[in-house]
Design a protein around this motif. Structure first.
Motif, PDB file in Angstrom:
ATOM      1  N   GLN A 261       0.828  -1.194   0.000  1.00 16.19           N
ATOM      2  CA  GLN A 261       0.000   0.000   0.000  1.00 16.19           C
ATOM      3  C   GLN A 261       0.864   1.246   0.000  1.00 16.19           C
ATOM      4  O   GLN A 261       1.963   1.255   0.538  1.00 16.19           O
ATOM      5  CB  GLN A 261      -0.921   0.032   1.218  1.00 16.19           C
TER       6      GLN A 261
ATOM      7  N   GLN B 119       0.668   5.377   0.875  1.00 19.88           N
ATOM      8  CA  GLN B 119      -0.103   6.432   1.519  1.00 19.88           C
ATOM      9  C   GLN B 119       0.375   7.791   1.014  1.00 19.88           C
ATOM     10  O   GLN B 119       1.573   7.995   0.795  1.00 19.88           O
ATOM     11  CB  GLN B 119       0.044   6.372   3.037  1.00 19.88           C
TER      12      GLN B 119
ATOM     13  N   THR C  55       5.214   2.315  -7.469  1.00 14.83           N
ATOM     14  CA  THR C  55       4.595   3.325  -8.325  1.00 14.83           C
ATOM     15  C   THR C  55       5.646   4.013  -9.181  1.00 14.83           C
ATOM     16  O   THR C  55       6.817   4.080  -8.822  1.00 14.83           O
ATOM     17  CB  THR C  55       3.869   4.378  -7.482  1.00 14.83           C
TER      18      THR C  55
ATOM     19  N   ASP D 109      -3.572   5.178  -8.841  1.00 12.50           N
ATOM     20  CA  ASP D 109      -3.926   3.964  -8.115  1.00 12.50           C
ATOM     21  C   ASP D 109      -4.126   4.217  -6.626  1.00 12.50           C
ATOM     22  O   ASP D 109      -4.887   3.517  -5.961  1.00 12.50           O
ATOM     23  CB  ASP D 109      -2.842   2.898  -8.308  1.00 12.50           C
ATOM     24  N   TYR D 110      -3.444   5.198  -6.117  1.00 12.24           N
ATOM     25  CA  TYR D 110      -3.523   5.524  -4.695  1.00 12.24           C
ATOM     26  C   TYR D 110      -3.780   7.025  -4.569  1.00 12.24           C
ATOM     27  O   TYR D 110      -3.192   7.820  -5.296  1.00 12.24           O
ATOM     28  CB  TYR D 110      -2.218   5.165  -3.969  1.00 12.24           C
TER      29      TYR D 110
END
Length: 118
Positions: free
Chosen positions: A1, A3, A31, A106-107
């Protein structure tokens, strides 16, 4: 993940400047780009600028020449320097990180409000 946390929004008069920051953490190596998006009430979300991990940048026509996206890899932070702000720049600004250059979303962060008064 991954943030993302935005900061630096606020209220400014037309012609003024603001610098937004997007601090990234987590598995950032997954990423390849970070982008800044904005959305005003009643309008569609607009991609303002994006930067690749190699530093390649692209801007929306509406901000070209006024906004500059940059990154500090040591701080895992991406910046959006906004100059000569206009009332139409008023929006919630979000940063997003992505795997693919085309979408780069995506995030997402939680957003920071920018208000430009005339």
């Amino acid at each position: 993940q991954v943030q993302l946390v935005e900061s630096g929004g606020g209220s400014v008069q037309a012609g003024g400047s603001l610098r937004l920051s997007c601090a990234t953490s987590g598995y950032t190596r997954s990423t390849n780009c970070v982008g800044w998006f904005r959305q005003a009430p009643g309008k569609e979300r607009e991609r303002v600028a994006r930067i690749s991990s190699q530093g390649f940048t692209v801007y929306a026509d509406s901000v070209k020449g006024r906004f500059t996206i940059s990154q500090d890899n040591a701080k895992n932070t991406v910046y959006l320097q906004m100059n000569t702000l206009k009332p139409e720049d008023t929006a919630m600004y979000y940063c997003a990180a992505g795997i693919f250059w085309g979408m780069c979303s995506d995030y997402w962060g939680q957003g920071t409000q920018v208000t430009v008064s005339s």
